[in-house]
Design a protein around this motif. Structure first.
Motif, PDB file in Angstrom:
ATOM      1  N   ARG A   9       0.836  -1.199   0.000  1.00  0.00           N
ATOM      2  CA  ARG A   9       0.000   0.000   0.000  1.00  0.00           C
ATOM      3  C   ARG A   9       0.875   1.255   0.000  1.00  0.00           C
ATOM      4  NH1 ARG A   9      -4.331  -0.872   4.213  1.00  0.00           N
ATOM      5  NH2 ARG A   9      -2.429  -1.585   5.081  1.00  0.00           N
ATOM      6  N   ARG A  10       1.977   1.233   0.781  1.00  0.00           N
ATOM      7  CA  ARG A  10       2.877   2.377   0.830  1.00  0.00           C
ATOM      8  C   ARG A  10       3.511   2.608  -0.547  1.00  0.00           C
ATOM      9  NH1 ARG A  10       7.557   1.262   4.224  1.00  0.00           N
ATOM     10  NH2 ARG A  10       5.990   0.288   5.515  1.00  0.00           N
ATOM     11  N   ASP A  11       3.905   1.523  -1.229  1.00  0.00           N
ATOM     12  CA  ASP A  11       4.467   1.649  -2.569  1.00  0.00           C
ATOM     13  C   ASP A  11       3.443   2.218  -3.538  1.00  0.00           C
ATOM     14  OD1 ASP A  11       6.875   0.668  -1.729  1.00  0.00           O
ATOM     15  OD2 ASP A  11       6.538  -1.380  -2.493  1.00  0.00           O
ATOM     16  N   GLU A  12       2.186   1.766  -3.430  1.00  0.00           N
ATOM     17  CA  GLU A  12       1.140   2.273  -4.320  1.00  0.00           C
ATOM     18  C   GLU A  12       0.881   3.756  -4.062  1.00  0.00           C
ATOM     19  OE1 GLU A  12      -2.227  -0.243  -3.803  1.00  0.00           O
ATOM     20  OE2 GLU A  12      -1.263  -1.956  -4.753  1.00  0.00           O
ATOM     21  N   GLU A  13       0.900   4.175  -2.784  1.00  0.00           N
ATOM     22  CA  GLU A  13       0.710   5.595  -2.482  1.00  0.00           C
ATOM     23  C   GLU A  13       1.855   6.415  -3.052  1.00  0.00           C
ATOM     24  OE1 GLU A  13       0.272   6.089   1.725  1.00  0.00           O
ATOM     25  OE2 GLU A  13      -1.551   4.871   1.787  1.00  0.00           O
ATOM     26  N   ARG A  14       3.074   5.884  -2.910  1.00  0.00           N
ATOM     27  CA  ARG A  14       4.237   6.601  -3.448  1.00  0.00           C
ATOM     28  C   ARG A  14       4.135   6.690  -4.973  1.00  0.00           C
ATOM     29  NH1 ARG A  14       9.346   4.536  -4.876  1.00  0.00           N
ATOM     30  NH2 ARG A  14       8.546   2.528  -4.184  1.00  0.00           N
ATOM     31  N   ASP A  15       3.710   5.598  -5.613  1.00  0.00           N
ATOM     32  CA  ASP A  15       3.589   5.586  -7.062  1.00  0.00           C
ATOM     33  C   ASP A  15       2.469   6.487  -7.549  1.00  0.00           C
ATOM     34  OD1 ASP A  15       5.661   3.831  -7.091  1.00  0.00           O
ATOM     35  OD2 ASP A  15       4.448   2.047  -7.528  1.00  0.00           O
ATOM     36  N   SER A  16       1.406   6.631  -6.762  1.00  0.00           N
ATOM     37  CA  SER A  16       0.264   7.416  -7.219  1.00  0.00           C
ATOM     38  C   SER A  16       0.592   8.902  -7.256  1.00  0.00           C
ATOM     39  CB  SER A  16      -0.955   7.174  -6.316  1.00  0.00           C
ATOM     40  OG  SER A  16      -0.696   7.675  -5.017  1.00  0.00           O
ATOM     41  N   GLU A  17       1.615   9.347  -6.527  1.00  0.00           N
ATOM     42  CA  GLU A  17       1.963  10.765  -6.553  1.00  0.00           C
ATOM     43  C   GLU A  17       2.700  11.129  -7.835  1.00  0.00           C
ATOM     44  OE1 GLU A  17       5.381  12.152  -4.052  1.00  0.00           O
ATOM     45  OE2 GLU A  17       5.302  10.092  -3.321  1.00  0.00           O
ATOM     46  N   PHE A  18       3.162  10.141  -8.605  1.00  0.00           N
ATOM     47  CA  PHE A  18       3.918  10.407  -9.815  1.00  0.00           C
ATOM     48  C   PHE A  18       3.033  10.357 -11.048  1.00  0.00           C
ATOM     49  CE2 PHE A  18       7.320   8.599  -7.080  1.00  0.00           C
ATOM     50  CZ  PHE A  18       8.081   9.755  -7.001  1.00  0.00           C
ATOM     51  N   VAL A  19       3.364  11.231 -12.005  1.00  0.00           N
ATOM     52  CA  VAL A  19       2.710  11.239 -13.312  1.00  0.00           C
ATOM     53  C   VAL A  19       3.755  10.760 -14.306  1.00  0.00           C
ATOM     54  CG1 VAL A  19       1.714  12.720 -15.077  1.00  0.00           C
ATOM     55  CG2 VAL A  19       1.231  13.160 -12.677  1.00  0.00           C
ATOM     56  N   ASP A  20       3.383   9.802 -15.152  1.00  0.00           N
ATOM     57  CA  ASP A  20       4.355   9.342 -16.138  1.00  0.00           C
ATOM     58  C   ASP A  20       3.832   9.587 -17.537  1.00  0.00           C
ATOM     59  OD1 ASP A  20       2.398   7.448 -15.753  1.00  0.00           O
ATOM     60  OD2 ASP A  20       3.695   5.736 -16.132  1.00  0.00           O
ATOM     61  N   LYS A  21       4.765   9.930 -18.424  1.00  0.00           N
ATOM     62  CA  LYS A  21       4.412  10.181 -19.821  1.00  0.00           C
ATOM     63  C   LYS A  21       5.324   9.355 -20.706  1.00  0.00           C
ATOM     64  CE  LYS A  21       2.210  14.631 -19.868  1.00  0.00           C
ATOM     65  NZ  LYS A  21       0.909  14.154 -20.238  1.00  0.00           N
ATOM     66  N   LEU A  22       4.715   8.662 -21.629  1.00  0.00           N
ATOM     67  CA  LEU A  22       5.460   7.886 -22.612  1.00  0.00           C
ATOM     68  C   LEU A  22       5.912   8.847 -23.708  1.00  0.00           C
ATOM     69  CD1 LEU A  22       6.347   5.109 -23.687  1.00  0.00           C
ATOM     70  CD2 LEU A  22       4.139   4.970 -24.827  1.00  0.00           C
ATOM     71  N   VAL A  23       7.215   8.964 -23.901  1.00  0.00           N
ATOM     72  CA  VAL A  23       7.751   9.897 -24.881  1.00  0.00           C
ATOM     73  C   VAL A  23       7.931   9.228 -26.236  1.00  0.00           C
ATOM     74  CG1 VAL A  23       9.701  11.393 -25.433  1.00  0.00           C
ATOM     75  CG2 VAL A  23       8.909  11.208 -23.084  1.00  0.00           C
TER      76      VAL A  23
END
Length: 186
Positions: A9-23
């Motif tokens: 759950r902690r990893d998912e919360e940390r991951d949810s704060e990031f936005v990723d874009k496929l370049v």
């Protein structure tokens, strides 16, 4: 074993704060006896839209796996970029990598992100709102992204400059106002 769901759950919360874009996705073919074997390479930019950004490169036989590898690599390589008022650069800066050259300029409020393809992805994930950027030389997305990161690493905040020079930030800001605005009348 009971701690495992909490860590996940902690990893998912940390991951949810990031936005990723496929370049960019590159398809490569290896010619073998039975025909061609296709592989994929992905370039992904990840950021928290609050001043941290990173990019990653991943290769795999299938697209989703390549994107996942690239995203993981980008999260491991995050860098912090100082932003003025949380929206633009502190000063104009140039960066280069290989044949890729980029120029980034600070912009007044309301300008928006004026930049092409790979650079736009970096600025959006970084959380920058106003910037004018130009890419010169190669249009290879890998080199443009690396040149953009080179330029962002050269970015200095007034706080770090003041600490380096052993002066107060207000003294630097006053000097900036004298240069930007009208100098005091004699």
């Amino acid at each position: 074993m009971a701690r495992e769901p909490r860590e996940r759950r902690r990893d998912e919360e940390r991951d949810s704060e990031f936005v990723d874009k496929l370049v960019h996705i590159n398809r490569v073919a290896k010619v073998v006896k039975g025909g061609r074997r296709f592989g994929f390479a992905a370039l992904v930019v990840v950021g928290d839209q609050k001043g941290r950004v990173g990019f990653g490169h991943g290769k795999a036989r299938e697209v989703p796996e390549a994107i996942r590898k690239a995203t993981d690599a980008a999260k491991r390589a995050l860098t912090r970029v100082p932003l003025r008022e949380g929206r633009t650069l502190h000063h104009d800066v140039a960066g280069r990598h290989g044949a890729g050259k980029v120029y980034l300029r600070a912009a007044p409020p309301g300008t928006g992100i004026i930049a092409g393809g790979p650079m736009r992805a970096v600025f959006e994930t970084l959380g920058m709102q106003d910037v004018v950027a130009k890419s010169i030389g190669t249009s290879n997305p890998y080199n443009v992204v690396r040149a953009t990161f080179d330029a962002l690493k050269r970015q200095d905040s007034p706080r770090s400059v003041a600490a380096r020079r052993n002066v107060k930030v207000s003294a630097l800001q006053a000097r900036r106002r004298d240069v930007d605005g009208e100098a005091p009348a004699d």
